[in-house]
Write an enzyme that holds these catalytic residues in place. Sequence first.
Site, mmCIF file in Angstrom:
data_model
loop_
_atom_site.group_PDB
_atom_site.id
_atom_site.type_symbol
_atom_site.label_atom_id
_atom_site.label_comp_id
_atom_site.label_asym_id
_atom_site.label_seq_id
_atom_site.Cartn_x
_atom_site.Cartn_y
_atom_site.Cartn_z
ATOM 1 N N TYR A 1 0.830 -1.203 0.000
ATOM 2 C CA TYR A 1 0.000 0.000 0.000
ATOM 3 C C TYR A 1 0.864 1.252 0.000
ATOM 4 O O TYR A 1 1.551 1.558 0.975
ATOM 5 C CB TYR A 1 -0.973 0.001 1.193
ATOM 6 C CG TYR A 1 -1.920 -1.186 1.232
ATOM 7 C CD1 TYR A 1 -2.154 -1.967 0.095
ATOM 8 C CD2 TYR A 1 -2.589 -1.541 2.394
ATOM 9 C CE1 TYR A 1 -3.021 -3.053 0.120
ATOM 10 C CE2 TYR A 1 -3.459 -2.630 2.428
ATOM 11 C CZ TYR A 1 -3.654 -3.386 1.289
ATOM 12 O OH TYR A 1 -4.508 -4.457 1.325
ATOM 13 N N HIS B 1 0.109 -11.907 0.702
ATOM 14 C CA HIS B 1 -0.929 -11.036 0.130
ATOM 15 C C HIS B 1 -1.799 -11.754 -0.901
ATOM 16 O O HIS B 1 -2.995 -11.512 -0.986
ATOM 17 C CB HIS B 1 -0.271 -9.795 -0.468
ATOM 18 C CG HIS B 1 -1.131 -8.579 -0.483
ATOM 19 N ND1 HIS B 1 -0.665 -7.313 -0.307
ATOM 20 C CD2 HIS B 1 -2.473 -8.432 -0.669
ATOM 21 C CE1 HIS B 1 -1.659 -6.435 -0.378
ATOM 22 N NE2 HIS B 1 -2.769 -7.100 -0.599
#
Length: 281
Positions: free
Chosen positions: A57, A115
């Site tokens: 992010y 992820h």
Amino acid sequence: SDGPAGLGVRLAGRAVPRIGLGTWELGDSLRTRDAEAAAIRVGLDLGLRVIDTAEMYGNGASEELVGEAIAGRRDEVVLVSKVLPSNASRSGTVQACERSLRRLRTDHLDLYLLHWPGSQPLAETLAGFQDLQRAGKIRHWGVSNFDVGEMAELAALAGGPGVATDQVLYNLTRRGPELDLLPWCRERGLPVMAYSPVEQGRLLGHPVLAEIAGRHEVTPAQVALAWAIRGGGICAIPRTGSVAHVRENAAALHLALTPDDLADLDRAFPVPDRPVPLEML
Ligand code: NDP
């Protein structure tokens, strides 16, 4: 405690409220950064405890913002971050985690996730997670975007049953997991983290949500969140950079949808009639 109204879920060995704080795209802009940090802190003030971030992010900007927002309050937080699949070799996982810890200004994560499934052998990533656990740098590990077949493959590895969560796309418009993945997890007592619970905002203009929200004098976002966490075993992690929205999202813990509400939602947002591959955003 189980958190507000007893609406808890057990995640990373802790009883936490079924709503947490997502942080994708937070920390990206200097203009909104202070408001976003304030929203995270108000979330903690309201008893929300799970904060979800990832090295991906903003290339670390989200983790840096979270580190700043939780400074002095680390003990209140069940802190979750994620390793990119491209970094998820055994030593790469350890190094990626150490970089995340520096950005988050802490010495440990409560939960560290892969992820999404990538090309590194899962056993390698798992060995990296175990190295990190032994070093006290992570308490628990888990995965994200794993469909039921990938979960079964993981569970068959030595140490695989140690998985602590699967974080997946789940909301009213993405009900596929109800047919296979959610039951698989429920049978094993594995909590699920529901990401994009308001479909990144796209759900909020739906007329059926508006109608149900009107009956309860709440907002469509609150209906979508109460729906996502209705069955237990799920922690939804809406993202907001707004203090007003974080208050709404926390209050959704107290919204009990009626059988009529649920029937209306089933009609407007039907479950697919056969299993579909897990979707991802
Ligand atoms: P969400 O479904 O949480 O939607 C976020 C959007 O909804 C923002 O634009 C936010 O705007 C708005 N919003 C939030 N609360 C309210 C409210 N009460 N009223 C009105 N609007 C609201 O989408 P995300 O994709 O961000 O998912 C949530 C989190 O899940 C991510 O931040 C990330 O942590 C995680 N995630 C994980 C993925 C993975 O692969 N593991 C993939 C995607 C997400 P505003 O800021 O104005 O409130």
